[in-house]
Write an enzyme that holds these catalytic residues in place. Structure first.
Site, mmCIF file in Angstrom:
data_model
loop_
_atom_site.group_PDB
_atom_site.id
_atom_site.type_symbol
_atom_site.label_atom_id
_atom_site.label_comp_id
_atom_site.label_asym_id
_atom_site.label_seq_id
_atom_site.Cartn_x
_atom_site.Cartn_y
_atom_site.Cartn_z
ATOM 1 N N ARG A 1 0.837 -1.215 0.000
ATOM 2 C CA ARG A 1 0.000 0.000 0.000
ATOM 3 C C ARG A 1 0.868 1.260 0.000
ATOM 4 N NH1 ARG A 1 -4.943 -2.111 3.526
ATOM 5 N NH2 ARG A 1 -6.237 -2.691 1.765
ATOM 6 N N LYS B 1 -19.265 -15.560 1.734
ATOM 7 C CA LYS B 1 -20.637 -15.281 2.170
ATOM 8 C C LYS B 1 -21.497 -14.604 1.118
ATOM 9 C CE LYS B 1 -20.547 -14.238 6.988
ATOM 10 N NZ LYS B 1 -20.325 -13.027 7.807
ATOM 11 N N GLY C 1 -14.239 -3.529 0.441
ATOM 12 C CA GLY C 1 -15.619 -3.028 0.490
ATOM 13 C C GLY C 1 -15.873 -1.933 -0.533
ATOM 14 N N GLY D 1 -9.930 -7.392 -2.503
ATOM 15 C CA GLY D 1 -9.937 -8.366 -1.406
ATOM 16 C C GLY D 1 -9.221 -9.650 -1.742
HETATM 17 P P1 AMP Z 1 -14.621 -13.400 0.476
HETATM 18 O O1 AMP Z 1 -13.800 -12.537 1.393
HETATM 19 O O2 AMP Z 1 -16.080 -13.371 0.747
HETATM 20 O O3 AMP Z 1 -14.281 -13.153 -0.973
HETATM 21 O O4 AMP Z 1 -14.225 -14.878 0.813
HETATM 22 C C1 AMP Z 1 -12.957 -15.392 0.610
HETATM 23 C C2 AMP Z 1 -12.784 -16.631 1.412
HETATM 24 O O5 AMP Z 1 -13.774 -17.574 1.042
HETATM 25 C C3 AMP Z 1 -11.449 -17.294 1.206
HETATM 26 O O6 AMP Z 1 -10.716 -17.240 2.373
HETATM 27 C C4 AMP Z 1 -11.810 -18.711 0.822
HETATM 28 O O7 AMP Z 1 -11.013 -19.679 1.458
HETATM 29 C C5 AMP Z 1 -13.243 -18.855 1.280
HETATM 30 N N1 AMP Z 1 -13.962 -19.878 0.535
HETATM 31 C C6 AMP Z 1 -14.121 -19.960 -0.795
HETATM 32 N N2 AMP Z 1 -14.801 -21.069 -1.122
HETATM 33 C C7 AMP Z 1 -15.092 -21.700 0.025
HETATM 34 C C8 AMP Z 1 -15.794 -22.920 0.340
HETATM 35 N N3 AMP Z 1 -16.314 -23.674 -0.606
HETATM 36 N N4 AMP Z 1 -15.893 -23.253 1.647
HETATM 37 C C9 AMP Z 1 -15.362 -22.477 2.613
HETATM 38 N N5 AMP Z 1 -14.704 -21.329 2.374
HETATM 39 C C10 AMP Z 1 -14.573 -20.937 1.092
#
Ligand code: AMP
Length: 393
Positions: free
Chosen positions: A35, A198, A371, A348
């Protein structure tokens, strides 16, 4: 439109520069200074023009006032190492005596870094009194803190309001041009790939994209909430049962618009996320969780994505941090990288995922915000972006 530091003669001006220098620091040592290096082109441009630059940033989430572990002092030292020809000063307070004294003595071509803006409790509350104090530093407001532009914090928004001239630095310029301008009029077909943990984090972006894109592919844990909504077995996969209604309404919109809405048709399953013993299966069996998309899904996603002229991607296809679950993310990243299309990666974890695949240099734009990227792609109004447009007219 908004103005950038190239559109205004900043020579020898006093500049209040909001940066995002929120780097990981452990025991006083900077673990990753990307950064800081990302902010250097804007800083250098201003210093080379003989500006007196007062820079500020947040670092971490200090609660209720100053605390040494969140000090920007190591960042000031690192900045001085990079800016060999320009003096870098650091003030031990944000808007107090030390900051004002050092600003009064600041010479052209010198940079003063203020202490962590969040040491002032008014910062995150968007306090106007604090903004008036920031207003004392300089005549021109410049922002290059993309990762913070979705927050109506004092140094991000209220302070900018008080300046007549508000300009974007190079980082912010590029982010807005791609995530806002380019995606407002994307070359078609326009395709979205979404993944990650999520659904709930990504509702606004999903709702917005389902109205705009020509196709969506969903991977990652997110996909399992959609599959659950469709009545499929998801075993022990990570799901958000209270989101199934929302998932159904999003899928209904995709159907009404007659756009492909792709979900995994096979999965890399295991008994736990730690398990190295995995299998590829068309369904997630009881006692198993789905941790990556399977080969049939990869091929299916590729077939649709290959038609796209604009691609926006946010969130990994699986637990890419683990060797046994990274294939889906890596294969899709490599495939996207080779396409003749505008390819935008939305911040992210997606950024780390693209790095794991080693294809960063083949992506049109990799956003630095988390975000902030999601909100801008979702077409939301970000305070720090809106003020740039307002003042740019
Ligand atoms: P996000 O910050 O919402 O983009 O989520 C990223 C995280 O989602 C990463 O750390 C991944 O390891 C996790 N992730 C992706 N696919 C899966 C899955 N099928 N089960 C559990 N965690 C997951």
């Amino acid at each position: 439109m908004f103005k950038t530091i190239r559109d205004f003669d900043v020579s020898k001006k006093g500049i209040f520069l909001r940066l995002d220098l929120n780097v990981p620091i452990k025991e006083g040592k900077i673990k990753d200074d990307s950064r800081i290096t990302a902010a250097l082109p804007t800083i250098k441009f201003l210093l080379d023009k003989g500006c007196k630059v007062v820079a500020c940033s947040h670092l971490g989430r200090p609660k209720g006032g100053p605390s040494p572990e969140f000090s920007l002092s190591p960042v000031a030292k690192r900045l001085q190492e990079y800016l060999k020809e320009n003096k870098v000063l650091f003030s031990s307070d944000v808007v107090g005596e030390d900051a004002l004294k050092k600003y009064a003595d600041l010479k052209e071509g010198e940079l003063l870094l203020l202490e962590n803006v969040r040491f002032e409790v008014g910062e995150t509350k968007g306090d106007e009194e604090l903004a008036k104090k920031f207003r004392k530093f300089g005549e021109v407001y410049v922002t290059d803190a993309f990762g913070a532009l979705h927050r109506a914090h004092s140094s991000v928004y209220q302070t900018a309001k008080l300046f007549d001239v508000v300009l974007a630095g190079f980082l912010v310029e590029k982010e807005i041009l791609y995530l806002k301008e380019k995606l407002a009029n994307p070359e078609k077909p326009y395709f979205a790939i979404l993944g990650g943990a999520k659904v709930s984090d990504k509702i606004p972006i999903l709702k917005n994209l389902v109205e705009k894109v020509d196709g969506i592919a969903i991977g990652g844990a997110m996909a399992y909430t959609f599959l659950l909504a469709k009545g499929q077995k998801v075993g022990k996969s990570l799901v958000e049962p209270d989101m199934t209604e929302t998932c159904l309404s999003i899928m209904k919109r995709a159907e009404e618009r007659k756009i492909p809405f792709l979900l995994p048709i096979d999965h890399i399953i295991a008994k736990s996320i730690e398990d190295t013993e995995t299998e590829c299966s068309n369904e997630v069996k009881e006692d198993f969780g789905g941790f990556d998309i399977g080969q049939k899904t990869i091929e299916n996603f590729k077939k649709e994505i290959s038609k796209a002229k604009t691609i926006v991607w946010n969130g990994p296809m699986g637990v890419f941090e683990k060797e046994q679950f990274k294939k889906g993310t890596v294969e899709i990243a490599k495939f996207v990288a080779e396409l003749d299309a505008v390819k935008i990666i939305g911040g992210g974890d997606s950024v780390s995922a693209v790095k794991v695949a080693g294809v960063e240099d083949k992506i049109t734009h990799i956003s630095t915000g988390g975000g902030a990227s999601l909100e801008l792609i979702a077409g939301e109004k970000l305070p720090g972006v809106e003020i740039l447009y307002e003042k740019g007219e």
